[in-house]
Scaffold this motif. Structure first.
Motif, PDB file in Angstrom:
ATOM      1  N   THR A  38       0.955  -1.453  -0.090  1.00  0.00           N
ATOM      2  CA  THR A  38       0.011   0.180   0.017  1.00  0.00           C
ATOM      3  C   THR A  38       0.857   1.296   0.349  1.00  0.00           C
ATOM      4  O   THR A  38       1.818   1.009  -0.737  1.00  0.00           O
ATOM      5  CB  THR A  38      -1.318  -0.230   1.520  1.00  0.00           C
ATOM      6  OG1 THR A  38      -0.268  -0.155   2.395  1.00  0.00           O
ATOM      7  CG2 THR A  38      -2.151  -1.188   0.757  1.00  0.00           C
ATOM      8  N   GLY A  44       1.403   6.018   4.976  1.00  0.00           N
ATOM      9  CA  GLY A  44       0.456   7.094   5.463  1.00  0.00           C
ATOM     10  C   GLY A  44      -1.087   7.080   5.209  1.00  0.00           C
ATOM     11  O   GLY A  44      -2.150   7.414   5.025  1.00  0.00           O
ATOM     12  N   SER A  45      -1.453   5.703   4.776  1.00  0.00           N
ATOM     13  CA  SER A  45      -2.654   4.815   4.024  1.00  0.00           C
ATOM     14  C   SER A  45      -3.316   4.685   5.865  1.00  0.00           C
ATOM     15  O   SER A  45      -2.924   4.872   6.317  1.00  0.00           O
ATOM     16  CB  SER A  45      -2.143   3.337   3.817  1.00  0.00           C
ATOM     17  OG  SER A  45      -1.580   3.040   2.664  1.00  0.00           O
ATOM     18  N   ASP A  46      -4.473   5.479   4.989  1.00  0.00           N
ATOM     19  CA  ASP A  46      -5.827   5.946   6.199  1.00  0.00           C
ATOM     20  C   ASP A  46      -6.714   6.125   5.671  1.00  0.00           C
ATOM     21  O   ASP A  46      -7.162   6.735   4.698  1.00  0.00           O
ATOM     22  CB  ASP A  46      -5.765   7.084   6.492  1.00  0.00           C
ATOM     23  CG  ASP A  46      -6.360   7.537   7.664  1.00  0.00           C
ATOM     24  OD1 ASP A  46      -7.138   6.824   7.921  1.00  0.00           O
ATOM     25  OD2 ASP A  46      -5.979   8.749   8.342  1.00  0.00           O
ATOM     26  N   SER A  66      -8.362   9.937   5.756  1.00  0.00           N
ATOM     27  CA  SER A  66      -7.082  10.560   5.069  1.00  0.00           C
ATOM     28  C   SER A  66      -8.118  11.276   4.018  1.00  0.00           C
ATOM     29  O   SER A  66      -8.578  11.383   3.574  1.00  0.00           O
ATOM     30  CB  SER A  66      -5.767   9.945   4.729  1.00  0.00           C
ATOM     31  OG  SER A  66      -5.090  11.192   3.973  1.00  0.00           O
ATOM     32  N   TYR A 106      -5.707   9.632  -2.059  1.00  0.00           N
ATOM     33  CA  TYR A 106      -4.722   8.547  -2.219  1.00  0.00           C
ATOM     34  C   TYR A 106      -4.164   7.759  -0.982  1.00  0.00           C
ATOM     35  O   TYR A 106      -4.106   6.698  -0.949  1.00  0.00           O
ATOM     36  CB  TYR A 106      -2.510   8.845  -2.745  1.00  0.00           C
ATOM     37  CG  TYR A 106      -1.842   8.222  -3.192  1.00  0.00           C
ATOM     38  CD1 TYR A 106      -1.313   7.839  -4.264  1.00  0.00           C
ATOM     39  CD2 TYR A 106      -0.931   7.223  -1.614  1.00  0.00           C
ATOM     40  CE1 TYR A 106      -0.283   6.141  -4.247  1.00  0.00           C
ATOM     41  CE2 TYR A 106       0.291   6.743  -2.345  1.00  0.00           C
ATOM     42  CZ  TYR A 106      -0.073   6.198  -3.361  1.00  0.00           C
ATOM     43  OH  TYR A 106       1.301   4.962  -3.547  1.00  0.00           O
ATOM     44  N   ASN A 107      -4.263   8.423  -0.294  1.00  0.00           N
ATOM     45  CA  ASN A 107      -3.595   7.982   1.207  1.00  0.00           C
ATOM     46  C   ASN A 107      -5.126   7.271   1.557  1.00  0.00           C
ATOM     47  O   ASN A 107      -5.183   5.903   1.877  1.00  0.00           O
ATOM     48  CB  ASN A 107      -3.627   8.807   2.616  1.00  0.00           C
ATOM     49  CG  ASN A 107      -1.657   9.237   2.101  1.00  0.00           C
ATOM     50  OD1 ASN A 107      -0.790   8.797   1.111  1.00  0.00           O
ATOM     51  ND2 ASN A 107      -1.533   9.586   2.603  1.00  0.00           N
ATOM     52  N   ARG A 108      -6.565   7.740   0.786  1.00  0.00           N
ATOM     53  CA  ARG A 108      -7.410   7.248   1.895  1.00  0.00           C
ATOM     54  C   ARG A 108      -7.948   6.287   0.937  1.00  0.00           C
ATOM     55  O   ARG A 108      -8.213   5.048   1.230  1.00  0.00           O
ATOM     56  CB  ARG A 108      -8.501   8.172   1.368  1.00  0.00           C
ATOM     57  CG  ARG A 108     -10.128   7.325   1.616  1.00  0.00           C
ATOM     58  CD  ARG A 108     -11.117   8.730   1.661  1.00  0.00           C
ATOM     59  NE  ARG A 108     -10.985   9.380   0.251  1.00  0.00           N
ATOM     60  CZ  ARG A 108     -11.169  10.587   0.058  1.00  0.00           C
ATOM     61  NH1 ARG A 108     -10.228  11.700   0.826  1.00  0.00           N
ATOM     62  NH2 ARG A 108     -10.951  11.586  -1.114  1.00  0.00           N
ATOM     63  N   LYS A 112      -5.447   3.709  -0.183  1.00  0.00           N
ATOM     64  CA  LYS A 112      -5.097   2.792  -0.216  1.00  0.00           C
ATOM     65  C   LYS A 112      -5.006   2.478   1.261  1.00  0.00           C
ATOM     66  O   LYS A 112      -5.237   0.941   2.033  1.00  0.00           O
ATOM     67  CB  LYS A 112      -3.044   3.454   0.016  1.00  0.00           C
ATOM     68  CG  LYS A 112      -2.687   3.248  -1.096  1.00  0.00           C
ATOM     69  CD  LYS A 112      -2.098   2.299  -1.931  1.00  0.00           C
ATOM     70  CE  LYS A 112      -1.541   2.990  -3.145  1.00  0.00           C
ATOM     71  NZ  LYS A 112      -1.092   1.868  -4.219  1.00  0.00           N
ATOM     72  N   GLY A 113      -5.843   3.202   2.706  1.00  0.00           N
ATOM     73  CA  GLY A 113      -6.337   2.564   3.738  1.00  0.00           C
ATOM     74  C   GLY A 113      -7.543   2.171   3.546  1.00  0.00           C
ATOM     75  O   GLY A 113      -8.279   1.374   3.984  1.00  0.00           O
ATOM     76  N   ARG A 162       4.075  -0.925   4.150  1.00  0.00           N
ATOM     77  CA  ARG A 162       3.819   0.271   3.443  1.00  0.00           C
ATOM     78  C   ARG A 162       5.033   1.362   3.291  1.00  0.00           C
ATOM     79  O   ARG A 162       5.455   1.715   4.430  1.00  0.00           O
ATOM     80  CB  ARG A 162       2.570   0.879   4.715  1.00  0.00           C
ATOM     81  CG  ARG A 162       1.647   0.636   5.630  1.00  0.00           C
ATOM     82  CD  ARG A 162       1.731   0.948   6.625  1.00  0.00           C
ATOM     83  NE  ARG A 162      -0.089   0.864   6.582  1.00  0.00           N
ATOM     84  CZ  ARG A 162      -0.813   1.165   7.776  1.00  0.00           C
ATOM     85  NH1 ARG A 162       0.039   1.631   8.930  1.00  0.00           N
ATOM     86  NH2 ARG A 162      -1.428   0.554   8.161  1.00  0.00           N
ATOM     87  N   SER A 202       7.719   4.231   1.777  1.00  0.00           N
ATOM     88  CA  SER A 202       7.815   5.717   1.697  1.00  0.00           C
ATOM     89  C   SER A 202       8.382   5.773   0.169  1.00  0.00           C
ATOM     90  O   SER A 202       7.949   5.286  -1.203  1.00  0.00           O
ATOM     91  CB  SER A 202       9.336   6.199   2.514  1.00  0.00           C
ATOM     92  OG  SER A 202       8.886   7.531   2.054  1.00  0.00           O
TER      93      SER A 202
END
Length: 230
Positions: A114, A117-119, A122, A126-128, A130-131, A149, A151
């Motif tokens: 993922t 910062g996956s959340d 979020s 992008y992070n949302r 993945k989360g 996860r 960087s």
């Protein structure tokens, strides 16, 4: 073990194939790809199944029987995908559909990349995404789910990604460790690939009836990758 690899032509997926050559426990790798040069090695049979994701979504192809683990290295950028909708399709819809099929086939392990910062909550799209993928995968209750996860990824791509190239330069000139920012340090794709394989070989659920989820953050990927370099 027999592995199904999704995203085998990508930055980390290529490194997964290279790294698997060092592990005699891996007897076969099935790669799903639109375009792929079949370069089977004497000690690692590679079966390439050329598929379109339209075939996959329509049910013309599905996760084979007898798979021990799925490695999902799929991923793109909004810029390359062309829109948020297409990005979500590649980074969310495809992995989730593969995971659901794998669950139906009783595949014991699912290993997915993922992002740091996956959340699911979020405000960053992008992070949302993945989360949200992580959340859905956890709900499937695989015997083992490995979430990786990283960087910014460092490595040779066919296409130039400016952000990653900048991250690679910064990784060489900024002493991340001295500032307590090691978890943000750009990471070699090779390290992520080897961490996935390390997890496959070492993370064994002690109770099959109790699903295990293990999340590997960027700093841990660094440590494993460095310790298991060849």
């Amino acid at each position: 073990m027999k592995i199904l690899l999704l995203g085998g032509t990508g930055l980390v997926g290529k490194q997964v194939l290279l790294s698997l050559l060092f592990y005699p426990q891996i007897k076969k790798v099935i790669v799903w790809a639109r375009h792929f040069e079949n370069s089977s090695k004497p000690n690692l049979p590679i079966e390439v199944i050329k598929v379109t994701w339209e075939d996959f979504q329509s049910g013309k192809v599905s996760v084979p029987d007898g798979i021990d683990a799925v490695f999902c290295c799929l991923g793109t950028t909004i810029g390359k995908a062309g829109s948020q909708e297409k990005f979500r399709e590649i980074d969310y819809d495809y992995p989730l559909l593969a995971a659901k099929q794998a669950k139906e086939k009783n595949v014991p392990g699912f290993y997915v990349i993922t992002a740091m910062g996956s959340d699911a909550n979020s405000s960053i799209f992008y992070n949302r995404v993945k989360g949200e993928l992580e959340k859905e995968l956890m709900a499937l209750s695989f015997p083992f789910l490995g979430i990786f996860r990283p960087s910014l990824l460092i490595g040779e791509r066919e296409e130039l990604r400016i952000g990653e190239k900048v991250g690679e330069v910064l990784g060489h000139i900024i002493p991340f460790g001295l500032f307590g920012l090691k978890k943000y340090k750009p990471i070699q794709a090779e390290y992520v690939a080897k961490s996935m394989i390390y997890s496959l070989l070492h993370d064994k659920p002690t109770n099959p009836s109790k699903p295990v989820v293990k999340i590997y953050e960027n700093d841990i990927l660094w440590e494993i990758g460095k310790d298991h370099s060849f």
